[in-house]
Design an enzyme around this catalytic site. Sequence first.
Site: not given
Ligand code: P1T
Length: 378
Positions: A46, A98, A170, A195
């Site tokens: 961890r 988001y 972000d 992503k």
């Molecule tokens: O899904 P996760 O890896 O926990 O990430 C969250 C997140 C944070 N910031 C942005 C700009 C994001 O687009 C996302 C997650 N977004 C999607 C799942 C989506 O389809 O837009």
Amino acid sequence: MKFSTAAIHVGQEPDELTGAVTVPLYQTSTYAQEEIGKHKGWEYARTQNPTRSRWETCLAEMEGGLAAFAFGSGSAAVDAVMRLLNAGDHVIMAEDMYGGTYRLASKVLTRFGLTFSYVDMRNLDNIRAAVQPNTKMIYTETPTNPMMTITDLRGVAAISQEIGAVMVVDNTFASPYFQRPLQLGADIVVHSATKYLGGHSDLVHGIVATRHQHLADDLTFLQNAVGAVPGPLECWLCLRSAKTLHVRMDRHAANAQRIAEWLEQHPSVNAVHYPGLPSHPQHDLAKSQMSGFSGMISVELGSLAKAVQVTKNLKLFCLAESLGGVESLVCHPVSMTHGSVPVEQREKLGITEGLIRLSVGIEDVEDLIEDLANALMH
Ligand code: P1T
């Protein structure tokens, strides 16, 4: 060292033991210690994992930061950043972002004594007007999900510095290939590495990067103390993906530009939101802080019926949440990614029932346009 060379080489020196050219996957939870208090610098997975460390080193370089920290998801990365704050602190957050980040702030973090003001960050005066004596963080996303609005990063950095707040960006939609907020004055960058960084729709992962030693020290502590760490396989996959980030992003952006221009001329399309279009109201600002416009487009079709019809008839664009993979996806923000944003807020932002979001992949662009043409015609 230039971006693509760093993405392929930094943190990825051949393995000392075997010469393996690819960083080994250390699938272990712990490390043998020679005697009490005597070990090789690796104690418990961890706290430290060599595959994770190599990926964090690579990502820190790609963002032009001092250090980076990997987490089990983008949301866990956002949560870790928020844990830098204390009960009673105030955060100015972008109102267009988001939906899951909004949900984390409004439904979870407020329970722990943080307060949030959600503002339209297209106008810096809105940020200045929201400043309170206890404002400790300004949190933005650019381009935003899903309206593709742009925040003036240099402008926000000036305000953050003036009031002594931490500026967080972000950077998921742009990726470090097209935008490096730390070099424009941001203190922290966050990614959903699920992503573009992962890039193949096969993992869930998050990243935090910073250019300050004191924040790196705090994040090192939080990553271990809170423990929302990823497994080593996800880190290994991200390192694999880092090597092709630049070629993928160039193709995502070239395909998206062609498609956005084509959609803009289509009679069934009411509006196209893509920062690479000269008609985007913040195109010049986007050009001044991004080296490319990435692969995300939102399209206003005018009604839920039209959105249902188009998403049903698309064959190559798969109806799914998420984005940034090599394959094209289509999403309906109202019912999927932004379901937790209140209706009035969604309407104010332009997230209508007729809005669809395209994550343009790296397939042949002619095939993608043919797919969209068929779906829009039926
Ligand atoms: O899904 P996760 O890896 O926990 O990430 C969250 C997140 C944070 N910031 C942005 C700009 C994001 O687009 C996302 C997650 N977004 C999607 C799942 C989506 O389809 O837009």
